[in-house]
Design a protein around this motif. Structure first.
Motif, PDB file in Angstrom:
ATOM      1  N   SER A  78      60.455  12.676  80.946  1.00  0.00           N
ATOM      2  CA  SER A  78      60.041  13.923  80.398  1.00  0.00           C
ATOM      3  C   SER A  78      61.434  14.516  80.091  1.00  0.00           C
ATOM      4  O   SER A  78      62.640  13.915  80.233  1.00  0.00           O
ATOM      5  N   GLY A  79      61.230  15.901  79.788  1.00  0.00           N
ATOM      6  CA  GLY A  79      62.234  16.529  79.201  1.00  0.00           C
ATOM      7  C   GLY A  79      62.272  16.986  77.637  1.00  0.00           C
ATOM      8  O   GLY A  79      61.046  16.729  76.916  1.00  0.00           O
ATOM      9  N   SER A  80      63.418  17.592  77.166  1.00  0.00           N
ATOM     10  CA  SER A  80      63.171  18.213  75.780  1.00  0.00           C
ATOM     11  C   SER A  80      62.960  17.089  74.620  1.00  0.00           C
ATOM     12  O   SER A  80      62.429  17.293  73.611  1.00  0.00           O
ATOM     13  N   GLN A 138      64.662  18.993  71.885  1.00  0.00           N
ATOM     14  CA  GLN A 138      66.079  18.632  72.340  1.00  0.00           C
ATOM     15  C   GLN A 138      66.846  18.676  71.094  1.00  0.00           C
ATOM     16  O   GLN A 138      66.462  19.018  69.943  1.00  0.00           O
ATOM     17  N   HIS A 189      69.793  12.662  76.101  1.00  0.00           N
ATOM     18  CA  HIS A 189      69.445  12.727  77.521  1.00  0.00           C
ATOM     19  C   HIS A 189      67.943  12.730  77.684  1.00  0.00           C
ATOM     20  O   HIS A 189      67.295  13.462  76.838  1.00  0.00           O
ATOM     21  N   GLN A 249      64.921  12.913  81.246  1.00  0.00           N
ATOM     22  CA  GLN A 249      64.724  12.959  83.099  1.00  0.00           C
ATOM     23  C   GLN A 249      63.706  11.768  83.125  1.00  0.00           C
ATOM     24  O   GLN A 249      62.830  11.630  82.490  1.00  0.00           O
ATOM     25  N   MET A 280      61.225  10.880  86.003  1.00  0.00           N
ATOM     26  CA  MET A 280      60.645  11.660  87.002  1.00  0.00           C
ATOM     27  C   MET A 280      60.131  10.852  88.081  1.00  0.00           C
ATOM     28  O   MET A 280      59.375   9.728  87.759  1.00  0.00           O
ATOM     29  N   LEU A 304      65.059  12.026  88.722  1.00  0.00           N
ATOM     30  CA  LEU A 304      64.540  13.507  89.127  1.00  0.00           C
ATOM     31  C   LEU A 304      63.541  13.158  90.307  1.00  0.00           C
ATOM     32  O   LEU A 304      62.137  13.101  89.743  1.00  0.00           O
ATOM     33  N   ILE A 315      61.485  19.774  92.508  1.00  0.00           N
ATOM     34  CA  ILE A 315      62.476  18.727  92.235  1.00  0.00           C
ATOM     35  C   ILE A 315      63.880  18.523  93.143  1.00  0.00           C
ATOM     36  O   ILE A 315      64.251  19.687  93.757  1.00  0.00           O
ATOM     37  N   LYS A 336      66.894  18.488  93.077  1.00  0.00           N
ATOM     38  CA  LYS A 336      68.111  18.994  92.216  1.00  0.00           C
ATOM     39  C   LYS A 336      68.756  20.100  92.981  1.00  0.00           C
ATOM     40  O   LYS A 336      68.297  21.159  93.057  1.00  0.00           O
ATOM     41  N   SER A 376      59.961  23.989  89.928  1.00  0.00           N
ATOM     42  CA  SER A 376      60.456  23.590  88.776  1.00  0.00           C
ATOM     43  C   SER A 376      59.191  24.328  87.774  1.00  0.00           C
ATOM     44  O   SER A 376      57.977  24.042  88.050  1.00  0.00           O
ATOM     45  N   ARG A 434      59.496  24.259  84.375  1.00  0.00           N
ATOM     46  CA  ARG A 434      59.569  23.762  83.346  1.00  0.00           C
ATOM     47  C   ARG A 434      58.248  23.385  82.275  1.00  0.00           C
ATOM     48  O   ARG A 434      58.033  23.689  81.295  1.00  0.00           O
ATOM     49  N   VAL A 435      57.369  22.688  82.882  1.00  0.00           N
ATOM     50  CA  VAL A 435      56.429  22.302  82.148  1.00  0.00           C
ATOM     51  C   VAL A 435      55.469  23.624  81.855  1.00  0.00           C
ATOM     52  O   VAL A 435      55.175  23.688  80.799  1.00  0.00           O
ATOM     53  N   LYS A 439      69.990  27.226  72.114  1.00  0.00           N
ATOM     54  CA  LYS A 439      70.417  25.842  72.792  1.00  0.00           C
ATOM     55  C   LYS A 439      71.564  25.012  72.108  1.00  0.00           C
ATOM     56  O   LYS A 439      72.426  24.708  72.709  1.00  0.00           O
ATOM     57  N   SER A 448      68.407  25.726  79.140  1.00  0.00           N
ATOM     58  CA  SER A 448      67.251  25.829  78.481  1.00  0.00           C
ATOM     59  C   SER A 448      66.248  26.684  79.106  1.00  0.00           C
ATOM     60  O   SER A 448      65.436  27.600  78.585  1.00  0.00           O
TER      61      SER A 448
END
Ligand code: GDP
Length: 350
Positions: A71-73, A79, A85, A87, A89, A197, A209, A211, A227, A229-230, A255, A269
């Protein structure tokens, strides 16, 4: 010679561009990542994820995990600049009756947005009843200890050179790293960083998470990070879809600016996304033509939040998204952005 003349006429042409045009040009030339580059990075991440799944199933069949996923941008088309980069999960399965979560504001650390995960019922279900008891520290599930379990595996017992040569990548764990990260060289000049993560999804849907809190790590060592983020990414996208808006474009430009200017590296972000979400509550015009106005407004809003030392999370206002910045960092970011207000184009000249 001719080249110099072309350059200077190009310069003059550029100076005539409005901020609006400059932002779109910046977006096209610096921010947006070619589809092909994104596809290659995703492919590399996917190959590695597949290898790790096979390895973990074979080596640790009873580790209670749900399927790992990427997952991630890179997967949300958010991105920017380079596809470098992602993640990975790693959702842990916790027994409902053995673990409970305590919000950070109800602990002596008093940090909303972070949680403790406490082991329950030790008298009836003694230590070792849960697989994850091995990561228990002082009665709590320790994210640090969970990360160490994976670190030992990933950095210690996986033959990355062998896997890498099969996949035609150069893979190595990054040490030391705050989280657990793999560096994957998938082209001569292309590197991808994949963060592990570990993740807990609590009964009410809260995602936590592993982190660590950036500051006073010792005291906060057992804290899991909530988190958003979602949900925040989904909300941003939904708002854009309703009105054909430029919020995501604005986010990506911001960003990229933060990624390219060292003085703004500390802004992430999530902070930018939430500032835009808060702005969306007050401001209605997000048409493509309003990009420059909204971008300036975003900068002003950030300066305001930095001055207040507080950026409430749009989805949970008690969470201060600046709580991991030092006072000095807040001052420096505020100063940099304040100066940028009178020369916003300077931000694009990085
Ligand atoms: P970018 O890295 O700035 O492009 O932003 P992302 O939107 O990809 O966010 C990635 C960062 O958010 C990483 O630092 C993650 O540790 C953190 N993060 C927090 N929650 C999540 C989550 O649910 N998924 C992912 N992929 N990252 C998360």
């Amino acid at each position: 010679g001719g080249c110099g003349a072309t350059q200077s006429s190009l310069m003059r042409a550029r100076m005539r561009l409005s901020l609006q045009e400059r932002l779109w040009e910046f977006y096209q030339t610096r921010v947006n990542i070619p589809a092909e580059e994104q596809a290659m990075a995703r492919r590399a991440a996917l190959d590695i994820c597949a290898e790790l799944r096979v390895f973990l199933h074979a080596k640790l069949p009873d580790m209670p995990l749900r399927e790992m996923y990427l997952s991630g941008s890179l997967y949300d088309d958010l991105q920017v600049v380079t596809a470098d980069h992602a993640q990975l999960m790693v959702p842990l399965i916790l027994e409902k009756n053995l673990w409970s979560s305590i919000p950070g504001e109800d602990t002596i650390m008093n940090v909303p947005g972070f949680w403790l995960v406490r082991r329950e019922n030790l008298e009836y279900f003694p230590r070792s009843s849960s697989y994850w008891d091995r990561c228990m520290v002082g009665g709590y599930l320790s994210p640090k200890s969970v990360l160490e379990v994976f670190e030992k595996l990933v950095a210690g017992s996986i033959n990355w050179p062998a896997i890498g040569s099969v996949l035609d990548y150069v893979i190595r764990p990054v040490v030391p790293s705050e989280t657990l990260t793999l560096e994957v060289q998938y082209e001569m000049d292309r590197k991808l960083y994949v963060d592990f993560l570990p993740l807990l999804v609590m009964e009410d849907g809260t995602s936590l998470i592993a982190k660590p809190h950036r500051l006073s790590a010792e005291r906060n060592e057992n804290l899991w990070r909530q988190s958003f983020r979602v949900a925040e990414t989904a909300r941003l996208r939904a708002l854009d879809q309703e009105d054909g808006g430029c919020r995501c474009t604005c986010l990506k430009v911001a960003k990229a600016v933060c990624k390219l200017s060292p003085a703004l590296h500390r802004l992430n972000s999530s902070q930018l996304t939430n500032t835009i979400l808060l702005l969306s509550e007050k401001e209605g015009d997000w048409t493509q033509e309003a990009l420059a106005d909204r971008f300036l407004q975003l900068l002003r809003a950030l300066v305001g939040h930095l001055e207040a030392g507080r950026l409430p999370c749009a989805l949970s206002p008690k969470v201060n998204l600046f709580c991991e910045l030092t006072e000095q960092e807040v001052d420096e970011l505020g100063y940099t952005l304040y100066c940028a207000l009178s020369d916003p184009e300077g931000l694009l000249r990085t």
